[in-house]
Motif scaffolding. Structure first.
Motif, PDB file in Angstrom:
ATOM      1  N   ALA A   1       0.893  -1.290   0.018  1.00  0.00           N
ATOM      2  CA  ALA A   1      -0.133  -0.048   0.018  1.00  0.00           C
ATOM      3  C   ALA A   1       1.020   1.217   0.072  1.00  0.00           C
ATOM      4  N   SER A   2       1.952   1.243   0.722  1.00  0.00           N
ATOM      5  CA  SER A   2       2.685   2.442   1.011  1.00  0.00           C
ATOM      6  C   SER A   2       3.657   2.660  -0.563  1.00  0.00           C
ATOM      7  N   ARG A   3       3.978   1.568  -1.180  1.00  0.00           N
ATOM      8  CA  ARG A   3       4.788   1.898  -2.291  1.00  0.00           C
ATOM      9  C   ARG A   3       3.673   2.171  -3.464  1.00  0.00           C
ATOM     10  N   LEU A   4       2.739   1.446  -3.553  1.00  0.00           N
ATOM     11  CA  LEU A   4       1.686   1.996  -4.489  1.00  0.00           C
ATOM     12  C   LEU A   4       1.578   3.603  -4.254  1.00  0.00           C
ATOM     13  N   LYS A   5       1.180   3.871  -3.161  1.00  0.00           N
ATOM     14  CA  LYS A   5       0.908   5.306  -2.987  1.00  0.00           C
ATOM     15  C   LYS A   5       1.933   6.384  -3.431  1.00  0.00           C
ATOM     16  N   LEU A   6       3.285   5.865  -2.909  1.00  0.00           N
ATOM     17  CA  LEU A   6       4.491   6.408  -3.587  1.00  0.00           C
ATOM     18  C   LEU A   6       4.509   6.581  -4.769  1.00  0.00           C
ATOM     19  N   LEU A   7       4.558   5.481  -5.800  1.00  0.00           N
ATOM     20  CA  LEU A   7       4.416   5.416  -7.245  1.00  0.00           C
ATOM     21  C   LEU A   7       3.285   6.268  -7.759  1.00  0.00           C
ATOM     22  N   GLU A   8       2.443   6.412  -7.201  1.00  0.00           N
ATOM     23  CA  GLU A   8       1.245   7.495  -7.679  1.00  0.00           C
ATOM     24  C   GLU A   8       1.767   8.772  -7.318  1.00  0.00           C
ATOM     25  N   GLU A   9       2.170   9.099  -6.081  1.00  0.00           N
ATOM     26  CA  GLU A   9       2.815  10.330  -5.775  1.00  0.00           C
ATOM     27  C   GLU A   9       3.815  10.806  -6.762  1.00  0.00           C
ATOM     28  N   LEU A  10       4.604   9.914  -7.284  1.00  0.00           N
ATOM     29  CA  LEU A  10       5.593  10.177  -7.970  1.00  0.00           C
ATOM     30  C   LEU A  10       5.374  10.027  -9.511  1.00  0.00           C
ATOM     31  N   GLY A  11       4.315  10.154  -9.744  1.00  0.00           N
ATOM     32  CA  GLY A  11       3.800  10.047 -11.236  1.00  0.00           C
ATOM     33  C   GLY A  11       4.005   8.942 -12.102  1.00  0.00           C
ATOM     34  N   LEU A  12       4.430   7.767 -11.517  1.00  0.00           N
ATOM     35  CA  LEU A  12       4.862   6.588 -12.357  1.00  0.00           C
ATOM     36  C   LEU A  12       3.687   5.658 -12.437  1.00  0.00           C
ATOM     37  N   VAL A  13       2.451   5.951 -11.595  1.00  0.00           N
ATOM     38  CA  VAL A  13       1.553   4.814 -11.656  1.00  0.00           C
ATOM     39  C   VAL A  13       0.297   5.856 -11.382  1.00  0.00           C
ATOM     40  N   GLU A  14      -0.693   5.573 -12.003  1.00  0.00           N
ATOM     41  CA  GLU A  14      -2.063   6.118 -11.737  1.00  0.00           C
ATOM     42  C   GLU A  14      -3.070   5.175 -11.472  1.00  0.00           C
ATOM     43  N   LYS A  15      -4.154   5.382 -10.753  1.00  0.00           N
ATOM     44  CA  LYS A  15      -4.893   4.468 -10.238  1.00  0.00           C
ATOM     45  C   LYS A  15      -6.397   4.751 -10.708  1.00  0.00           C
ATOM     46  N   GLN A  16      -7.267   3.814 -10.807  1.00  0.00           N
ATOM     47  CA  GLN A  16      -8.671   3.936 -11.414  1.00  0.00           C
ATOM     48  C   GLN A  16      -9.586   3.012 -10.780  1.00  0.00           C
ATOM     49  N   PRO A  17     -10.894   3.530 -10.138  1.00  0.00           N
ATOM     50  CA  PRO A  17     -11.661   2.312  -9.676  1.00  0.00           C
ATOM     51  C   PRO A  17     -12.253   1.413 -10.589  1.00  0.00           C
ATOM     52  N   TYR A  18     -12.265   0.304 -10.325  1.00  0.00           N
ATOM     53  CA  TYR A  18     -12.675  -0.918 -11.177  1.00  0.00           C
ATOM     54  C   TYR A  18     -14.007  -1.275 -10.877  1.00  0.00           C
ATOM     55  N   SER A  19     -14.681  -0.894  -9.569  1.00  0.00           N
ATOM     56  CA  SER A  19     -15.968  -1.342  -9.115  1.00  0.00           C
ATOM     57  C   SER A  19     -16.713  -0.237  -8.445  1.00  0.00           C
ATOM     58  N   ASN A  20     -17.827  -0.474  -8.067  1.00  0.00           N
ATOM     59  CA  ASN A  20     -18.511   0.596  -7.404  1.00  0.00           C
ATOM     60  C   ASN A  20     -17.996   0.790  -6.091  1.00  0.00           C
ATOM     61  N   HIS A  21     -17.109  -0.130  -5.427  1.00  0.00           N
ATOM     62  CA  HIS A  21     -16.476  -0.029  -4.439  1.00  0.00           C
ATOM     63  C   HIS A  21     -15.184   0.863  -4.290  1.00  0.00           C
ATOM     64  N   ALA A  22     -15.574   1.916  -3.402  1.00  0.00           N
ATOM     65  CA  ALA A  22     -14.500   3.132  -3.567  1.00  0.00           C
ATOM     66  C   ALA A  22     -13.012   2.884  -3.539  1.00  0.00           C
ATOM     67  N   ARG A  23     -12.852   1.575  -2.802  1.00  0.00           N
ATOM     68  CA  ARG A  23     -11.638   1.260  -2.426  1.00  0.00           C
ATOM     69  C   ARG A  23     -10.697   0.173  -3.443  1.00  0.00           C
ATOM     70  N   ARG A  24     -11.453  -0.318  -4.250  1.00  0.00           N
ATOM     71  CA  ARG A  24     -10.964  -1.140  -5.236  1.00  0.00           C
ATOM     72  C   ARG A  24     -10.202  -0.441  -6.175  1.00  0.00           C
ATOM     73  N   MET A  25      -9.132  -0.707  -6.696  1.00  0.00           N
ATOM     74  CA  MET A  25      -8.763   0.254  -7.791  1.00  0.00           C
ATOM     75  C   MET A  25      -7.796  -0.688  -8.613  1.00  0.00           C
ATOM     76  N   ASN A  26      -7.514  -0.258 -10.017  1.00  0.00           N
ATOM     77  CA  ASN A  26      -6.609  -0.707 -10.988  1.00  0.00           C
ATOM     78  C   ASN A  26      -5.602   0.208 -10.879  1.00  0.00           C
ATOM     79  N   TYR A  27      -4.203  -0.297 -11.020  1.00  0.00           N
ATOM     80  CA  TYR A  27      -3.228   0.348 -10.957  1.00  0.00           C
ATOM     81  C   TYR A  27      -2.169   0.306 -12.287  1.00  0.00           C
TER      82      TYR A  27
END
Length: 123
Positions: free
Chosen positions: A54-80
């Motif tokens: 979780a920490s590394r995915l958040k860091l990668l997103e903050e660095l602009g190396l990864v983006e996330k998008q929801p893949y269901s109606n559940h707000a915490r389910r993300m595709n990276y």
């Protein structure tokens, strides 16, 4: 995201961003194994823990190396997915794989679930 620099050395600065033992493995999984979901990353043989992932995915997103998008109606389910900047790390991972095959006994190129992905052949 701007982090304080230890020195102006580009190797040191890059290592400060992605040089821990997990970050490049997450990028590898996205790039070569087409992994996109949290639970898919947990299936990797290296055994990353959920809090570190979780920490590394958040860091990668903050660095602009990864983006996330929801893949269901559940707000915490993300595709990276890798951004173009994240995808630009392909040559780095390729060179690391070639070096490991040559210098680290017992290493091998893993079977890629994504048939269009090969760490040693794509540019």
């Amino acid at each position: 995201m701007t982090l304080p620099k230890r020195s102006p050395c580009p190797v040191a600065c890059t290592l400060d961003l992605i040089g821990d033992r997990w970050t490049l493995l997450i990028i590898r999984d996205m790039m070569f194994f087409n992994k996109q979901r949290f639970e898919e990353f947990l299936e990797s043989p290296e055994g990353i823990s959920t809090n570190i992932l979780a920490s590394r995915l958040k860091l990668l997103e903050e660095l602009g190396l990864v983006e996330k998008q929801p893949y269901s109606n559940h707000a915490r389910r993300m595709n990276y997915q890798l951004t173009d900047e994240g995808k630009s790390l392909r040559p780095v991972l390729k060179v690391m794989a070639v070096w490991g095959l040559k210098h680290v006994e017992g290493t091998q190129v893993p079977f890629f679930e994504n048939p269009n992905s090969d760490v040693l052949d794509k540019k």
